[in-house]
Design a protein around this motif. Structure first.
Motif, mmCIF file in Angstrom:
data_model
loop_
_atom_site.group_PDB
_atom_site.id
_atom_site.type_symbol
_atom_site.label_atom_id
_atom_site.label_comp_id
_atom_site.label_asym_id
_atom_site.label_seq_id
_atom_site.Cartn_x
_atom_site.Cartn_y
_atom_site.Cartn_z
ATOM 1 N N LEU A 129 38.103 31.856 43.331
ATOM 2 C CA LEU A 129 38.111 33.270 43.558
ATOM 3 C C LEU A 129 39.498 33.636 43.942
ATOM 4 C CD1 LEU A 129 36.738 36.124 44.101
ATOM 5 C CD2 LEU A 129 36.216 35.342 46.252
ATOM 6 N N ILE A 164 40.743 37.521 42.770
ATOM 7 C CA ILE A 164 40.212 38.344 43.761
ATOM 8 C C ILE A 164 40.728 39.883 43.713
ATOM 9 C CG2 ILE A 164 41.805 38.247 45.730
ATOM 10 C CD1 ILE A 164 39.180 37.913 47.205
ATOM 11 N N GLU A 209 36.964 42.127 47.446
ATOM 12 C CA GLU A 209 36.894 40.581 47.713
ATOM 13 C C GLU A 209 35.761 40.017 46.681
ATOM 14 O OE1 GLU A 209 36.396 39.807 51.937
ATOM 15 O OE2 GLU A 209 38.054 40.969 52.075
ATOM 16 N N THR A 210 35.658 40.487 45.451
ATOM 17 C CA THR A 210 34.915 39.693 44.407
ATOM 18 C C THR A 210 35.683 39.570 43.233
ATOM 19 O OG1 THR A 210 34.586 41.917 43.530
ATOM 20 C CG2 THR A 210 32.792 41.093 45.128
ATOM 21 N N VAL A 211 35.377 39.096 42.125
ATOM 22 C CA VAL A 211 36.173 38.576 41.213
ATOM 23 C C VAL A 211 36.493 39.946 40.343
ATOM 24 C CG1 VAL A 211 36.179 37.497 38.778
ATOM 25 C CG2 VAL A 211 35.079 36.407 40.895
ATOM 26 N N ALA A 237 31.309 36.886 44.193
ATOM 27 C CA ALA A 237 31.884 36.829 45.284
ATOM 28 C C ALA A 237 32.456 35.214 45.628
ATOM 29 C CB ALA A 237 31.151 37.365 46.306
#
Length: 150
Positions: free
Chosen positions: A38, A42, A46-48, A92
């Motif tokens: 990640l 990011i 705060e996710t891909v 995430a």
């Protein structure tokens, strides 16, 4: 081609794969499985990042054709012509992409067309994975150009 060989090739020839910290987990005649952490991929939630998810699926699909061409002793330039990416859920954490031919039976005709016309198209699918969960689906059409022995 071993996973280590493919990973070294990707990092040397496609620098984005090194920046994303892509790892080659598995390489077979039928699929290529790539993963990435990640942290370098990011987004602000705060996710891909969607672009990283798309890039990993494209890399997995391209790698499958690259490996198959090398196994067949064929030197060809391989480019993506078109693609579609469906995002099914946010990811995430670490993520992966597993590619396969859309139609496994297309390979012999793909090679014949490449030999005969110097150009051939193949459709490759890739699943974007969040652990074991399906997080997205990719479909891309790739074109091989040129023909010759390695």
């Amino acid at each position: 081609m071993t996973p280590q060989d493919l990973q070294a090739y990707l990092h040397a020839h496609i620098p984005l794969s090194a920046a994303m910290q892509v790892q080659v987990e598995d390489v077979t005649h039928d699929h290529v499985l790539l993963s990435a952490p990640l942290a370098p991929n990011i987004n602000h939630r705060e996710t891909v990042f969607g672009g990283s998810a798309s890039a990993l699926t494209i890399l997995s699909a391209w790698s499958l054709l690259h490996v198959r061409l090398r196994e067949s002793g064929v030197a060809a330039r391989l480019v993506i012509q078109s693609n579609r990416m469906d995002y099914l859920k946010p990811v995430a954490g670490a993520f992966a992409a597993r590619s396969s031919l859309a139609n496994a039976g297309q390979w012999p005709s793909f090679l014949r067309m490449l030999e005969r016309r110097g150009r051939a198209r193949a459709v490759v699918l890739a699943d974007l994975l969040d652990g074991d969960a399906l997080a997205g689906r990719f479909e891309g059409e790739f074109v091989a150009l040129g023909y010759g022995g390695n």
